[in-house]
Design a protein around this motif. Structure first.
Motif, PDB file in Angstrom:
ATOM      1  N   SER A 272      42.144 -39.009  -6.093  1.00 58.91           N
ATOM      2  CA  SER A 272      41.060 -39.941  -5.820  1.00 58.91           C
ATOM      3  C   SER A 272      39.770 -39.197  -5.487  1.00 58.91           C
ATOM      4  O   SER A 272      38.689 -39.552  -5.966  1.00 58.91           O
ATOM      5  CB  SER A 272      41.455 -40.871  -4.671  1.00 58.91           C
TER       6      SER A 272
ATOM      7  N   LEU B   7      45.720 -45.525  -9.639  1.00 56.99           N
ATOM      8  CA  LEU B   7      46.066 -44.117  -9.488  1.00 56.99           C
ATOM      9  C   LEU B   7      47.572 -44.002  -9.422  1.00 56.99           C
ATOM     10  O   LEU B   7      48.218 -44.627  -8.581  1.00 56.99           O
ATOM     11  CB  LEU B   7      45.456 -43.543  -8.204  1.00 56.99           C
TER      12      LEU B   7
ATOM     13  N   THR C 133      36.292 -39.301  -7.567  1.00 56.15           N
ATOM     14  CA  THR C 133      35.057 -39.684  -6.877  1.00 56.15           C
ATOM     15  C   THR C 133      33.977 -38.631  -7.099  1.00 56.15           C
ATOM     16  O   THR C 133      32.831 -38.965  -7.418  1.00 56.15           O
ATOM     17  CB  THR C 133      35.325 -39.875  -5.374  1.00 56.15           C
TER      18      THR C 133
ATOM     19  N   GLU D 113      36.173 -44.790  -1.181  1.00 57.15           N
ATOM     20  CA  GLU D 113      37.625 -44.658  -1.157  1.00 57.15           C
ATOM     21  C   GLU D 113      38.081 -43.300  -0.645  1.00 57.15           C
ATOM     22  O   GLU D 113      39.191 -43.163  -0.163  1.00 57.15           O
ATOM     23  CB  GLU D 113      38.198 -44.909  -2.551  1.00 57.15           C
ATOM     24  N   THR D 114      37.240 -42.283  -0.787  1.00 58.32           N
ATOM     25  CA  THR D 114      37.667 -40.944  -0.385  1.00 58.32           C
ATOM     26  C   THR D 114      36.707 -40.255   0.569  1.00 58.32           C
ATOM     27  O   THR D 114      36.883 -39.079   0.849  1.00 58.32           O
ATOM     28  CB  THR D 114      37.858 -40.046  -1.624  1.00 58.32           C
TER      29      THR D 114
ATOM     30  N   GLU E 127      45.576 -38.597  -2.748  1.00 59.62           N
ATOM     31  CA  GLU E 127      44.283 -38.458  -2.059  1.00 59.62           C
ATOM     32  C   GLU E 127      43.391 -37.455  -2.772  1.00 59.62           C
ATOM     33  O   GLU E 127      42.195 -37.680  -2.941  1.00 59.62           O
ATOM     34  CB  GLU E 127      44.478 -38.042  -0.592  1.00 59.62           C
TER      35      GLU E 127
ATOM     36  N   ARG F  27      35.254 -42.949  -9.568  1.00 58.78           N
ATOM     37  CA  ARG F  27      35.783 -43.852  -8.535  1.00 58.78           C
ATOM     38  C   ARG F  27      34.727 -44.064  -7.460  1.00 58.78           C
ATOM     39  O   ARG F  27      33.853 -43.229  -7.258  1.00 58.78           O
ATOM     40  CB  ARG F  27      37.037 -43.282  -7.880  1.00 58.78           C
TER      41      ARG F  27
END
Length: 178
Positions: free
Chosen positions: A156, A145, A160, A169-170, A153, A165
């Motif tokens: 991401s 990224l 997601t 991660e988020t 953020e 993704r």
């Protein structure tokens, strides 16, 4: 971004990733910016109009997108406020399917300017219609990224949501946004 000689109508909406300012001209949706993102527009002279048809439809479609019910946007867009090069890049962004990413280098090649990777990156960063013109789908050549005017953020989290993704991660960002 400065809109010249054009009447701009605007509204503010809530999203899971923060407030978004929407702007429209008579030609269609001309802007969607997360609060506090880079390249914030000069809104002097804009008229608040939450009932403007393009703004109302954009708000509905974005709500469906964030709820996971929309995979494609169907809105009239006004991308005329950038340079010809920026407009070419923004049009190329519209061809990146949901759930997929591309690199800045590939995007440069796609528009016929393989040596213009940095210029493409600058145009991607100046995209005036966040989320709908999916600049968040452009990543580094190694898949990392890199850069997003709305913050990494958010980038991401958007990837997601789209299945591009890993959710872990988020997850914390989605939880904190509720």
């Amino acid at each position: 971004m400065k809109f010249k000689n054009t009447l701009i109508r605007s509204t503010r909406i809530d999203s899971r990733l923060g407030d978004i300012v929407l702007a429209a001209t008579d030609r269609g949706l001309a802007g969607a910016w997360f609060d506090q993102q880079r390249h914030w527009p000069d809104m002097a002279g804009w008229q608040s109009d939450p009932d403007h048809p393009a703004l109302r439809e954009a708000a509905l479609q974005l709500a469906d997108y964030f709820a996971g019910r929309r995979r494609h946007f169907d809105l009239p867009l006004d991308l005329s406020h950038g340079t010809a090069f920026q407009q070419a890049v923004w049009q190329a962004l519209l061809a990146i399917p949901m759930g997929r990413t591309t690199s800045y280098g590939t995007l440069s090649s796609d528009i016929g300017s393989p040596a213009a990777v940095r210029a493409v990156g600058a145009a991607v960063g100046r995209n005036p219609i966040s989320v709908i013109v999916p600049c968040h789908r452009v990543v580094g050549s190694n898949g990392s990224l890199t850069g997003y005017a709305g913050g990494l953020e958010r980038k991401s989290a958007l990837l997601t949501l789209e299945g591009a993704r890993a959710a872990q991660e988020t997850a914390s960002l989605w939880e904190s946004a509720r």
